[in-house]
Design a protein around this motif. Structure first.
Motif, PDB file in Angstrom:
ATOM      1  N   TRP A  93      -7.781 -11.358   0.395  1.00 32.84           N
ATOM      2  CA  TRP A  93      -6.326 -11.406   0.606  1.00 32.84           C
ATOM      3  C   TRP A  93      -5.686 -10.108   0.104  1.00 32.84           C
ATOM      4  CZ3 TRP A  93      -1.871 -11.055  -2.300  1.00 32.84           C
ATOM      5  CH2 TRP A  93      -0.696 -11.485  -1.686  1.00 32.84           C
TER       6      TRP A  93
ATOM      7  N   LEU B  33       4.853  -7.876   5.192  1.00 34.42           N
ATOM      8  CA  LEU B  33       4.017  -7.312   6.261  1.00 34.42           C
ATOM      9  C   LEU B  33       2.868  -8.251   6.596  1.00 34.42           C
ATOM     10  CD1 LEU B  33       3.874  -3.547   5.198  1.00 34.42           C
ATOM     11  CD2 LEU B  33       4.984  -4.484   7.237  1.00 34.42           C
TER      12      LEU B  33
ATOM     13  N   ILE C 135       4.583  -6.326  -3.968  1.00 34.98           N
ATOM     14  CA  ILE C 135       4.344  -7.722  -3.576  1.00 34.98           C
ATOM     15  C   ILE C 135       5.267  -8.106  -2.431  1.00 34.98           C
ATOM     16  CG2 ILE C 135       4.561 -10.114  -4.362  1.00 34.98           C
ATOM     17  CD1 ILE C 135       3.663  -9.156  -7.121  1.00 34.98           C
TER      18      ILE C 135
ATOM     19  N   PHE D 147       1.269 -17.945  -5.174  1.00 32.13           N
ATOM     20  CA  PHE D 147      -0.013 -17.462  -5.705  1.00 32.13           C
ATOM     21  C   PHE D 147      -0.881 -18.638  -6.176  1.00 32.13           C
ATOM     22  CE2 PHE D 147       1.985 -13.182  -6.166  1.00 32.13           C
ATOM     23  CZ  PHE D 147       1.019 -12.487  -5.454  1.00 32.13           C
TER      24      PHE D 147
ATOM     25  N   GLY E  29      -2.467  -3.583   5.026  1.00 36.84           N
ATOM     26  CA  GLY E  29      -1.211  -3.666   5.766  1.00 36.84           C
ATOM     27  C   GLY E  29      -0.176  -2.703   5.214  1.00 36.84           C
ATOM     28  N   VAL E  30      -0.046  -2.675   3.892  1.00 39.31           N
ATOM     29  CA  VAL E  30       0.924  -1.774   3.256  1.00 39.31           C
ATOM     30  C   VAL E  30       0.526  -0.317   3.501  1.00 39.31           C
ATOM     31  CG1 VAL E  30       1.919  -1.044   1.060  1.00 39.31           C
ATOM     32  CG2 VAL E  30       1.551  -3.474   1.508  1.00 39.31           C
TER      33      VAL E  30
ATOM     34  N   VAL F  38       6.818  -6.121  -0.142  1.00 38.09           N
ATOM     35  CA  VAL F  38       6.459  -5.439   1.102  1.00 38.09           C
ATOM     36  C   VAL F  38       5.118  -5.963   1.617  1.00 38.09           C
ATOM     37  CG1 VAL F  38       5.919  -3.197   2.125  1.00 38.09           C
ATOM     38  CG2 VAL F  38       7.790  -3.402   0.478  1.00 38.09           C
ATOM     39  N   GLY F  39       4.170  -6.133   0.706  1.00 35.38           N
ATOM     40  CA  GLY F  39       2.850  -6.612   1.113  1.00 35.38           C
ATOM     41  C   GLY F  39       2.914  -7.983   1.743  1.00 35.38           C
ATOM     42  N   ALA F  40       3.627  -8.898   1.094  1.00 29.11           N
ATOM     43  CA  ALA F  40       3.698 -10.268   1.619  1.00 29.11           C
ATOM     44  C   ALA F  40       4.464 -10.314   2.943  1.00 29.11           C
ATOM     45  CB  ALA F  40       4.355 -11.181   0.587  1.00 29.11           C
TER      46      ALA F  40
ATOM     47  N   THR G 216      -3.844  -7.385   2.472  1.00 29.02           N
ATOM     48  CA  THR G 216      -2.450  -7.049   2.196  1.00 29.02           C
ATOM     49  C   THR G 216      -2.304  -5.557   1.911  1.00 29.02           C
ATOM     50  OG1 THR G 216      -2.176  -9.244   1.243  1.00 29.02           O
ATOM     51  CG2 THR G 216      -0.463  -7.647   0.752  1.00 29.02           C
ATOM     52  N   ALA G 217      -3.223  -5.021   1.129  1.00 27.55           N
ATOM     53  CA  ALA G 217      -3.158  -3.591   0.802  1.00 27.55           C
ATOM     54  C   ALA G 217      -3.341  -2.743   2.057  1.00 27.55           C
ATOM     55  CB  ALA G 217      -4.226  -3.248  -0.237  1.00 27.55           C
TER      56      ALA G 217
END
Lengths: 411, 175
Positions: free
Chosen positions: B56, A141, A135, B41, B63-64, A137-139, B60-61
């Motif tokens: 979302w 980035l 969470i 959230f 990006g990671v 790292v994801g947020a 986000t995934a």
């Protein structure tokens, strides 16, 4: 008397060690000696973490300010002076966001081996901790990626409304950073209390302890390089906010001197769908309040005119100063018999869009610098700047400086 | 390196030592942090113009994944190449140059590709961003070249005939 040793305390279920996977699976990046760069250390991670935290904190606070100005709760008040305050906070928001890119990437590179720690899951608590990192790292980035995409106006790759999503994800990012700091407090203290990085020469000659081939950057050199890169990114982004730096802009969205009448535009008349209605000779400004009125452009021009020098500041961080001439808002509110603490709803000829209207509240309503501007830099407003009339007020985001004003209603 | 202790909650630091015990002050950070995460959230799920949660998560995934599976492996690979190919004296300037180059490309890629440029609003994105990034990188690499020359000169001044021993950092020292 000899005290008996305390009986061993069984670990709590959530912290009980789970069976380890077969060691034959420990290959590639999972190997014990897979990650050997001497640049990675607790100290490097702690220092970079502090820098990332500072950059994100600046971004969060300035972004929160911008959000509160645009959607003010009842308890929030935003002053009209100093006139450049929002220019500074929003400029800082974008500059610190871009400066955070090298800091975050360096921080994540430093702790990248932790992604491959063995065993991958030691306990249920450990698994929860690793998920919480996802969470974080994801947020983090997410914020930087969407911020860059927004500055580059690359909206189509974001399948959501940027403003809302960026705002709420900011809460997740800053909260996850706080949780992470809490979970790493002891390691951060350990890292910061470790001796400073060895000199470059020491790194060169110390071929036994650093497993990587020597000769490259020392830890101190690595941190210096990251800090310098962050500084250069900040400087080459700041030109859209600081005119003296505009010549070296690389990552800025605007040249503050470029645009119709020497001023950038965010939304054009064509995009707003007002290219015909704005130049309609039957234009009237409708005032609705205790005393209602309709004023033609000729009448507006016959009212006492004032010239003020104010910046226009976009939520995207760019800003530019210009001379605006028009009628003081206080004079128009007097025409409406609006009380001193009254608010007014300012609407545009633009029929649709989130920013077609804005609420003007004290102290901006009666600030002598707040105008219904008819001219920009000595000329009638360019249609992209809001001809025939636009709102300009001190210390306010550009999206609230309503263009092509057609109606003002007392609230 | 110390072997991993038995307690399930204890891992290893980056240096391979056992992690220290958690700080007693950690909850002072956990509480506001967890509240902020929860608030975020809640807002994402309930805000009037909030995102589709699935989109979302997907964004986000991606990006990671892009970071963990593409960006960092590329950076690590380039770093390994630098360590194995370049003579020691050139490594630090090359590393700084590559860090700067990578960051410039990451920060500037959306500007360089220019999908947001619109004839409708010519004052937005008005620069030749590829050209500006190229100038920035040229300045960076010229500076790094100068630094490399200085390092070579310095390394030669410490030649074996003067110091009596070979030093790491010599340009001609084999790996």
């Amino acid at each position: 008397m000899v005290r008996k040793p305390a009986p061993p305390v069984a670990p709590r279920p959530l912290n009980r060690r789970l069976p380890e996977p077969p060691s034959t699976l420990r290959r590639g990046p999972l190997r014990e000696e897979a990650w050997r760069s001497p640049l990675r250390s607790e100290r490097t991670a702690a220092v970079l973490g502090i820098w990332v935290g500072i950059a994100f904190a600046i971004c969060f606070v300035t972004g929160l300010i911008s959000h509160l100005i645009q959607q003010p709760p009842s308890w929030f008040g935003w002053p009209s002076r100093p006139v450049n305050l929002y220019r500074i906070t929003q400029g800082l928001h974008v500059i610190s966001g871009f400066a955070a890119i090298p800091l975050l990437l360096a921080k994540l590179w430093t702790v990248y081996p932790k992604l491959f720690e063995w065993p991958p899951v030691r306990s249920i608590l450990h698994a929860v901790g690793r998920l919480s990192l996802l969470i974080l790292v994801g947020a983090a980035l997410f914020q930087l990626i969407t911020g860059v995409l927004n500055l580059a106006r690359w909206y189509v790759v974001m399948p959501f409304f940027f403003t809302t999503t960026h705002y709420w994800t900011a809460w997740i990012a800053i909260g996850a950073i706080l949780v992470h700091v809490g979970s790493k407090l002891a390691i951060i203290r350990l890292g910061l209390s470790a001796p400073a990085a060895e000199s470059e020469e020491q790194a060169d000659v110390d071929v036994d302890s650093p497993p990587d081939p020597p000769g490259g950057l020392s830890r101190r050199g690595f941190l210096t390089a990251v800090a310098a890169t962050s500084g250069v990114v900040a400087l080459t982004t700041a030109g859209q906010t600081v005119p003296a730096l505009s010549a070296i802009t690389v990552f800025g969205q605007r040249d503050p001197d470029l645009g119709p009448q020497g001023l950038p535009v965010n939304k054009s008349a064509i995009a707003a769908g007002v290219e015909e209605t704005a130049i309609d000779p039957t234009y009237r400004l409708i005032l609705q309040g205790p005393r209602s009125n309709e004023l033609s452009l000729a009448v507006l021009r016959s009212l006492p005119q004032h010239t003020v020098t104010l910046p226009i500041t976009c939520v995207e961080g760019w800003s530019a100063t210009a001379d605006w001439t028009g009628i003081r808002m206080a004079d128009l509110l007097d025409l409406m018999d609006l009380p001193a603490d009254g608010e007014v709803f300012v609407e545009s000829l633009q029929e649709d869009g989130l920013y077609r209207a804005s609420v003007l509240s004290p102290p901006h309503t009666r600030d002598p610098l707040t105008l219904l501007a008819l001219q920009l830099n000595g000329e009638n407003l360019h249609i992209d700047h809001g001809y025939p009339a636009r709102l300009i007020a001190p210390n306010r985001p550009g999206v609230l400086q309503t263009k092509w004003v057609s109606r003002m209603t007392a609230l | 390196m110390t072997s991993a202790p038995e307690a399930g909650s204890t891992g290893l630091t980056l240096s391979g030592d056992p992690e220290p015990a958690p700080s007693p002050y950690r909850w002072a950070w956990y509480l506001p942090g967890l509240v902020a995460v929860g608030w975020g959230f809640y807002g994402l799920l309930t805000a009037p113009m909030g995102p589709d949660p699935l989109q979302w998560v997907l964004f986000t995934a991606l990006g990671v994944a892009g970071h963990d599976l593409v960006l960092v492996p590329v950076a690590v690979g380039v770093g390994l190449l630098v360590a194995r190919i370049l003579p020691k004296v050139l490594r630090a300037p090359a590393q700084v140059g590559l860090i700067g180059t990578g960051i410039a490309l990451v920060a500037g890629f959306a500007y360089i590709l220019g999908p947001g440029v619109s004839a409708d609003v010519p004052s937005a994105l008005p620069f030749n961003y590829a050209g500006r990034v190229a100038v920035l990188l040229a300045v960076l690499w010229v500076a790094m070249a100068g630094w490399a020359v200085l390092r070579i000169v310095r390394a030669r001044s410490r030649s074996p005939s003067r110091s009596g021993s070979r030093r790491a950092g010599d340009a001609d020292q084999p790996e």
